[in-house]
Design a protein around this motif. Structure first.
Motif, PDB file in Angstrom:
ATOM      1  N   LEU A 221       0.849  -1.313   0.008  1.00 57.92           N
ATOM      2  CA  LEU A 221       0.023  -0.011   0.054  1.00 57.92           C
ATOM      3  C   LEU A 221       0.970   1.348   0.021  1.00 57.92           C
ATOM      4  N   ARG A 222       0.353   2.326  -0.578  1.00 55.52           N
ATOM      5  CA  ARG A 222       1.185   3.376  -0.456  1.00 55.52           C
ATOM      6  C   ARG A 222       1.438   3.993   0.850  1.00 55.52           C
ATOM      7  N   PRO A 223       2.242   4.821   1.115  1.00 56.44           N
ATOM      8  CA  PRO A 223       2.666   5.249   2.460  1.00 56.44           C
ATOM      9  C   PRO A 223       1.494   6.060   3.070  1.00 56.44           C
ATOM     10  N   GLY A 224       1.082   5.846   4.240  1.00 60.41           N
ATOM     11  CA  GLY A 224       0.137   6.324   5.175  1.00 60.41           C
ATOM     12  C   GLY A 224      -1.269   5.856   5.149  1.00 60.41           C
ATOM     13  N   ILE A 225      -1.273   4.605   4.154  1.00 59.85           N
ATOM     14  CA  ILE A 225      -2.640   3.814   4.018  1.00 59.85           C
ATOM     15  C   ILE A 225      -2.132   2.453   4.735  1.00 59.85           C
ATOM     16  N   LEU A 227      -3.302  -1.413   6.231  1.00 57.46           N
ATOM     17  CA  LEU A 227      -4.546  -2.499   6.016  1.00 57.46           C
ATOM     18  C   LEU A 227      -5.646  -2.335   6.668  1.00 57.46           C
ATOM     19  N   ASN A 228      -5.721  -1.931   7.864  1.00 54.73           N
ATOM     20  CA  ASN A 228      -6.959  -1.760   8.548  1.00 54.73           C
ATOM     21  C   ASN A 228      -7.861  -0.797   8.104  1.00 54.73           C
ATOM     22  N   GLU A 229      -7.012   0.505   7.579  1.00 56.92           N
ATOM     23  CA  GLU A 229      -7.848   1.694   6.962  1.00 56.92           C
ATOM     24  C   GLU A 229      -8.472   0.989   5.769  1.00 56.92           C
ATOM     25  N   LEU A 230      -7.875   0.184   4.742  1.00 55.42           N
ATOM     26  CA  LEU A 230      -8.161  -0.157   3.678  1.00 55.42           C
ATOM     27  C   LEU A 230      -9.459  -1.130   3.752  1.00 55.42           C
ATOM     28  N   THR A 231      -9.275  -1.994   4.755  1.00 56.13           N
ATOM     29  CA  THR A 231     -10.497  -3.049   4.933  1.00 56.13           C
ATOM     30  C   THR A 231     -11.579  -2.446   5.496  1.00 56.13           C
ATOM     31  N   MET A 232     -11.166  -0.988   6.358  1.00 59.16           N
ATOM     32  CA  MET A 232     -12.601  -0.109   6.769  1.00 59.16           C
ATOM     33  C   MET A 232     -13.180   0.412   5.564  1.00 59.16           C
ATOM     34  N   MET A 233     -12.769   0.888   4.737  1.00 58.20           N
ATOM     35  CA  MET A 233     -12.870   1.756   3.531  1.00 58.20           C
ATOM     36  C   MET A 233     -13.725   0.719   2.855  1.00 58.20           C
ATOM     37  N   LEU A 234     -13.227  -0.475   2.273  1.00 54.50           N
ATOM     38  CA  LEU A 234     -14.065  -1.371   1.427  1.00 54.50           C
ATOM     39  C   LEU A 234     -15.340  -1.910   2.039  1.00 54.50           C
ATOM     40  N   SER A 267     -14.462  -0.619  -5.723  1.00 60.04           N
ATOM     41  CA  SER A 267     -13.292  -1.175  -5.039  1.00 60.04           C
ATOM     42  C   SER A 267     -12.008  -1.271  -5.893  1.00 60.04           C
ATOM     43  N   GLN A 268     -12.271  -1.413  -7.383  1.00 57.87           N
ATOM     44  CA  GLN A 268     -11.168  -1.202  -8.295  1.00 57.87           C
ATOM     45  C   GLN A 268     -10.652   0.169  -8.009  1.00 57.87           C
ATOM     46  N   ILE A 269     -11.651   1.111  -8.129  1.00 60.70           N
ATOM     47  CA  ILE A 269     -11.238   2.760  -7.797  1.00 60.70           C
ATOM     48  C   ILE A 269     -10.400   2.772  -6.465  1.00 60.70           C
ATOM     49  N   LEU A 270     -10.693   2.376  -5.585  1.00 64.05           N
ATOM     50  CA  LEU A 270     -10.295   2.514  -4.176  1.00 64.05           C
ATOM     51  C   LEU A 270      -8.544   1.569  -4.459  1.00 64.05           C
ATOM     52  N   ILE A 271      -8.722   0.602  -4.752  1.00 63.65           N
ATOM     53  CA  ILE A 271      -7.639  -0.129  -4.995  1.00 63.65           C
ATOM     54  C   ILE A 271      -6.370   0.485  -5.975  1.00 63.65           C
ATOM     55  N   ALA A 272      -6.907   1.143  -7.044  1.00 63.69           N
ATOM     56  CA  ALA A 272      -5.946   1.780  -7.847  1.00 63.69           C
ATOM     57  C   ALA A 272      -5.398   2.991  -7.075  1.00 63.69           C
ATOM     58  N   GLY A 273      -6.059   3.440  -6.279  1.00 68.34           N
ATOM     59  CA  GLY A 273      -5.445   4.705  -5.568  1.00 68.34           C
ATOM     60  C   GLY A 273      -4.576   4.281  -4.409  1.00 68.34           C
ATOM     61  N   ALA A 274      -4.904   3.121  -3.849  1.00 64.27           N
ATOM     62  CA  ALA A 274      -4.317   2.607  -2.672  1.00 64.27           C
ATOM     63  C   ALA A 274      -2.965   1.783  -2.878  1.00 64.27           C
ATOM     64  N   ILE A 275      -2.821   1.371  -4.126  1.00 63.52           N
ATOM     65  CA  ILE A 275      -1.646   0.505  -4.202  1.00 63.52           C
ATOM     66  C   ILE A 275      -0.511   1.312  -4.709  1.00 63.52           C
ATOM     67  N   ASP A 276       0.709   1.004  -4.238  1.00 59.80           N
ATOM     68  CA  ASP A 276       1.980   1.858  -4.588  1.00 59.80           C
ATOM     69  C   ASP A 276       2.605   1.271  -5.627  1.00 59.80           C
ATOM     70  N   PRO A 277       2.535   1.730  -6.823  1.00 59.78           N
ATOM     71  CA  PRO A 277       3.201   1.176  -8.013  1.00 59.78           C
ATOM     72  C   PRO A 277       4.622   1.217  -8.125  1.00 59.78           C
ATOM     73  N   GLY A 278       5.244   1.842  -7.002  1.00 63.24           N
ATOM     74  CA  GLY A 278       6.797   1.945  -6.784  1.00 63.24           C
ATOM     75  C   GLY A 278       7.212   3.041  -6.628  1.00 63.24           C
ATOM     76  N   GLY A 280       6.438   5.287  -4.208  1.00 64.74           N
ATOM     77  CA  GLY A 280       6.361   5.735  -2.894  1.00 64.74           C
ATOM     78  C   GLY A 280       5.983   6.801  -2.482  1.00 64.74           C
ATOM     79  N   ARG A 281       4.925   7.503  -3.355  1.00 65.20           N
ATOM     80  CA  ARG A 281       4.286   8.744  -2.876  1.00 65.20           C
ATOM     81  C   ARG A 281       3.077   8.366  -2.149  1.00 65.20           C
ATOM     82  N   LYS A 282       2.573   9.509  -1.411  1.00 60.51           N
ATOM     83  CA  LYS A 282       1.475   9.217  -0.814  1.00 60.51           C
ATOM     84  C   LYS A 282       0.225   9.648  -1.436  1.00 60.51           C
ATOM     85  N   VAL A 283      -0.827   9.242  -1.159  1.00 61.36           N
ATOM     86  CA  VAL A 283      -2.078   9.302  -2.408  1.00 61.36           C
ATOM     87  C   VAL A 283      -2.439  10.797  -2.239  1.00 61.36           C
TER      88      VAL A 283
END
Length: 321
Positions: A221-225, A227-234, A267-278, A280-283
């Motif tokens: 996940l991107r910095p600042g996100i 797993l608990n927060e992602l689960t809560m949002m989904l 869910s796909q929109i949220l995942i696209a923003g939450a996953i770090d593609p490499g 290392g930037r915050k969302v």
């Protein structure tokens, strides 16, 4: 009709009434308690689905009186004489008809639950215990493997989201009951405790699944996100969209014809923003860049106007001040 143990469902019968531990457990699993809880569930279902009649619509769950519950429970006892499943649920396998000696009544209701608040706590646990089994049984190993390994991850998300909405969140009774009693949690400690158990169970199930998927696919996940927060949002999106589906006819949250739903796209929109593609930037940094104010293309190509200074001619005879 639920035929499993009621030790963790009828907890008020087992503990709150001051029973000794063995006696409390026997009472919690007794035919009378089971019939009274199932009777309350059926009354709530009739009301939630609009079958209770106009005279019972003065307030939510207006039909849940001791008299009505006891009468419905007695009908369940009679139903056991012709329904094998109900008989097994009430009296065991094979049915021990001696247990039918104590019948449901207002007196037995008062004995098991001295107050309505105690009964409501056990009823909420009884109705919502279906949410546990629905969540646990939704994804088999094949579906989990698809989420971990398939190249068409978006299609797998669509499939899981559709089944999640269809099975868990769009259920006509338990989902509606959950949302109804959620509004009462600030005033009813028993209901709040029962709902906390449901939410914690669902949260734990999905958190473990998301952790499994992230690890299998080698992403983070991107910095600042967290797993608990992602689960809560989904899970929050699923609950919100299901409430929209139940409360707004024609909201088109679920497309049964194509077996898709808005939860899959969200869910796909949220995942696209939450996953770090490499990178290392915050969302927030990514959003700021995407939404930066830009000069429209037409404005950018337009030539600047030529500046022309206007000088008025002085009239003859007029002097400077």
């Amino acid at each position: 009709m639920y035929d499993g143990p009621l030790d963790d469902v009828a907890t008020n019968v087992r503990t709150k009434s001051g029973r000794l531990l063995p006696t409390g457990r026997r009472l919690a699993n007794s035919p009378v308690v089971r019939a009274c809880l199932e009777g309350g569930r059926r009354l709530a279902e009739q009301e939630l689905l609009g079958f209770a009649g106009e005279e019972h619509l003065h307030r939510p769950l207006d039909t849940l009186t001791q008299k009505n519950i006891a009468r419905e429970a007695e009908l369940i006892f009679q139903e056991a004489l012709r329904d094998e499943h109900v008989a097994h649920a009430l009296f065991g396998t094979p049915p021990d008809w001696k247990k039918a000696g104590t019948r449901p009544s207002v007196g037995t209701m008062k004995d098991r639950w001295p107050t309505l608040a105690l009964y409501m706590g056990d009823l909420v646990r009884y109705v919502l215990r279906e949410r546990y089994s629905l969540t646990d049984g939704m994804l088999d190993e094949a579906a989990r493997a698809e989420l971990r390994e398939t190249a068409a991850f978006s299609a797998a998300v669509d499939k899981v989201a559709y089944h999640d909405m269809k099975i868990v969140y769009a259920d006509e009774t338990s989902a509606r009951f959950q949302y109804l009693v959620t509004a009462l949690t600030d005033f009813h400690k028993q209901i709040r405790e029962a709902l906390d158990g449901v939410y914690e169970h669902s949260f734990g199930y999905w958190r473990d699944l998301y952790a499994e998927i992230l690890e299998a696919r080698g992403v983070s996940l991107r910095p600042g996100i967290s797993l608990n927060e992602l689960t809560m949002m989904l899970t929050g999106m699923a609950q919100g969209l299901s409430l929209r589906h139940i409360g707004a006819a024609g909201g088109k949250v679920i497309d049964h014809a194509n077996q898709r739903c808005l939860l899959g796209k969200a869910s796909q929109i949220l995942i696209a923003g939450a996953i770090d593609p490499g990178d290392g930037r915050k969302v927030a940094d990514v959003v700021d860049e995407l939404m930066a104010v830009r000069v429209p293309v037409d404005e950018d190509r337009r030539k600047p106007r030529r500046f022309r200074a206007r000088v008025r001619r002085l009239r003859r005879g007029k002097q400077w001040p």
